[in-house]
Design a protein around this motif. Sequence first.
Motif, short mmCIF file in Angstrom:
data_model
loop_
_atom_site.label_atom_id
_atom_site.label_comp_id
_atom_site.label_asym_id
_atom_site.label_seq_id
_atom_site.Cartn_x
_atom_site.Cartn_y
_atom_site.Cartn_z
N GLY A 69 63.99 75.01 89.51
CA GLY A 69 64.96 76.06 89.24
C GLY A 69 64.90 77.22 90.20
N GLY A 70 63.97 77.16 91.16
CA GLY A 70 63.90 78.23 92.15
C GLY A 70 63.37 79.53 91.62
N GLN A 71 62.41 79.46 90.70
CA GLN A 71 61.88 80.68 90.08
C GLN A 71 60.37 80.81 90.31
OE1 GLN A 71 63.36 80.60 86.00
NE2 GLN A 71 65.47 80.59 86.70
N GLN A 72 59.55 80.15 89.50
CA GLN A 72 58.09 80.33 89.62
C GLN A 72 57.55 79.86 90.97
OE1 GLN A 72 59.47 78.61 87.01
NE2 GLN A 72 59.07 79.89 85.21
N ALA A 73 57.96 78.68 91.42
CA ALA A 73 57.36 78.08 92.63
C ALA A 73 57.56 78.93 93.88
CB ALA A 73 57.90 76.66 92.82
N PRO A 74 58.78 79.39 94.18
CA PRO A 74 58.95 80.21 95.39
C PRO A 74 58.16 81.52 95.34
CG PRO A 74 61.07 79.38 94.63
CD PRO A 74 60.09 79.08 93.55
N ILE A 75 58.08 82.12 94.18
CA ILE A 75 57.32 83.37 94.06
C ILE A 75 55.86 83.14 94.38
CG2 ILE A 75 56.44 85.06 92.37
CD1 ILE A 75 59.23 85.00 91.08
N VAL A 85 56.03 71.70 93.38
CA VAL A 85 56.80 71.82 92.14
C VAL A 85 57.36 70.45 91.79
CG1 VAL A 85 58.81 72.63 93.45
CG2 VAL A 85 58.75 72.96 90.99
N THR A 86 57.20 70.06 90.53
CA THR A 86 57.72 68.78 90.07
C THR A 86 58.63 69.01 88.87
OG1 THR A 86 57.14 66.55 89.32
CG2 THR A 86 55.72 68.34 88.58
N ASP A 87 59.67 68.19 88.77
CA ASP A 87 60.66 68.33 87.70
C ASP A 87 61.42 67.01 87.59
OD1 ASP A 87 61.91 71.09 86.30
OD2 ASP A 87 63.30 69.41 86.34
N ILE A 88 62.03 66.77 86.40
CA ILE A 88 62.83 65.54 86.26
C ILE A 88 64.21 65.69 86.87
CG2 ILE A 88 61.64 64.72 84.19
CD1 ILE A 88 64.02 65.77 82.54
N SER A 89 64.62 66.92 87.12
CA SER A 89 65.99 67.19 87.59
C SER A 89 66.02 67.36 89.10
CB SER A 89 66.55 68.43 86.90
OG SER A 89 67.70 68.90 87.57
N LYS A 90 66.77 66.53 89.78
CA LYS A 90 66.92 66.65 91.23
C LYS A 90 67.57 67.97 91.60
CE LYS A 90 68.83 64.06 95.19
NZ LYS A 90 69.69 65.12 95.75
N LYS A 91 68.57 68.38 90.85
CA LYS A 91 69.27 69.62 91.18
C LYS A 91 68.41 70.86 90.93
CE LYS A 91 74.06 68.08 90.95
NZ LYS A 91 75.44 68.35 90.45
N LEU A 107 56.95 74.87 100.55
CA LEU A 107 56.55 74.29 99.27
C LEU A 107 57.02 72.84 99.22
CD1 LEU A 107 59.30 74.19 97.30
CD2 LEU A 107 58.77 76.60 97.01
N ARG A 108 56.38 72.08 98.37
CA ARG A 108 56.67 70.65 98.25
C ARG A 108 57.36 70.39 96.92
NH1 ARG A 108 52.09 66.05 97.01
NH2 ARG A 108 53.42 64.19 97.17
#
Length: 260
Positions: A69-75, A85-91, A107-108
């Motif tokens: 979602g572009g929140q925790q990881a970029p910070i 950062v891993t997530d089920i959602s590609k978007k 970041l990866r």
Amino acid sequence: MDVTKHNSDAWDKKVDEGSRYTQQVSSETIRKSRAGQWEISVTTEKSVPRNWFPKVLDGLNVLCLASGGGQQAPILAAAGANVTVTDISKKQLEQDENVSKRDGLTLRTVQGVMSDLSDFEDEYFDIVVNPVSNLFIKDVKPVWKEVSRVLKNKGILIAGFTNPLLWIFDDNQERKGILDVKNSIPSSTLDYLPKNEVQDFIDSNNTIEYAHTLEDQIQGQIEAGFVISGFYEDDFGGTRILDNYIKTFIATRAIKLNDF
């Protein structure tokens, strides 16, 4: 049905709709994070206390779990950590990639399910950050076990999750200001629906959510080798009637101890 695929598609839809938890942080936030003025949330309103993190993030390996979602990881990347950062959602992951490209971050991103971290080696990460997201998976205990496996000894897990009391009330009634106890715990979104409405709900591409017991959430961490070292509660910021009576979100800080 394939719940993972369903929820992946549903979160892709949320990105298209601009849902709150899909909105990437600003370049100004990244600038401040680079300067040491950073904070993240794993619940709804409150920020995680800075003393839950090591004083210096430089060089630490951090996994943002189910955290696209572009929140925790970029910070955290801007603060100096080596972030995956891993997530089920590609978007959702594309939101992190967009911030990374925009602001020159490294970041990866890895698309995957939070209960299967086989893409990652044992005891690789120093910190795992898991915002409220395990409500989208049926069984939460495998999540804690996988997090324990990929964390180093004395590594830190910072997790947000839902207080199951939120789920016992009829959601439609609660949003009208009426607290009507209707549902049992554990349960899922589909359990709350009349049988003739289940398929319509599935076709609507809304997320399927699961209400886990506090025992699975907290004792589940302990059974996976964690010691709880921090705790706080959060709410909807006064926008829901339940906020007048109880906090409906929980955050925990836990330390993995191999000899525990």
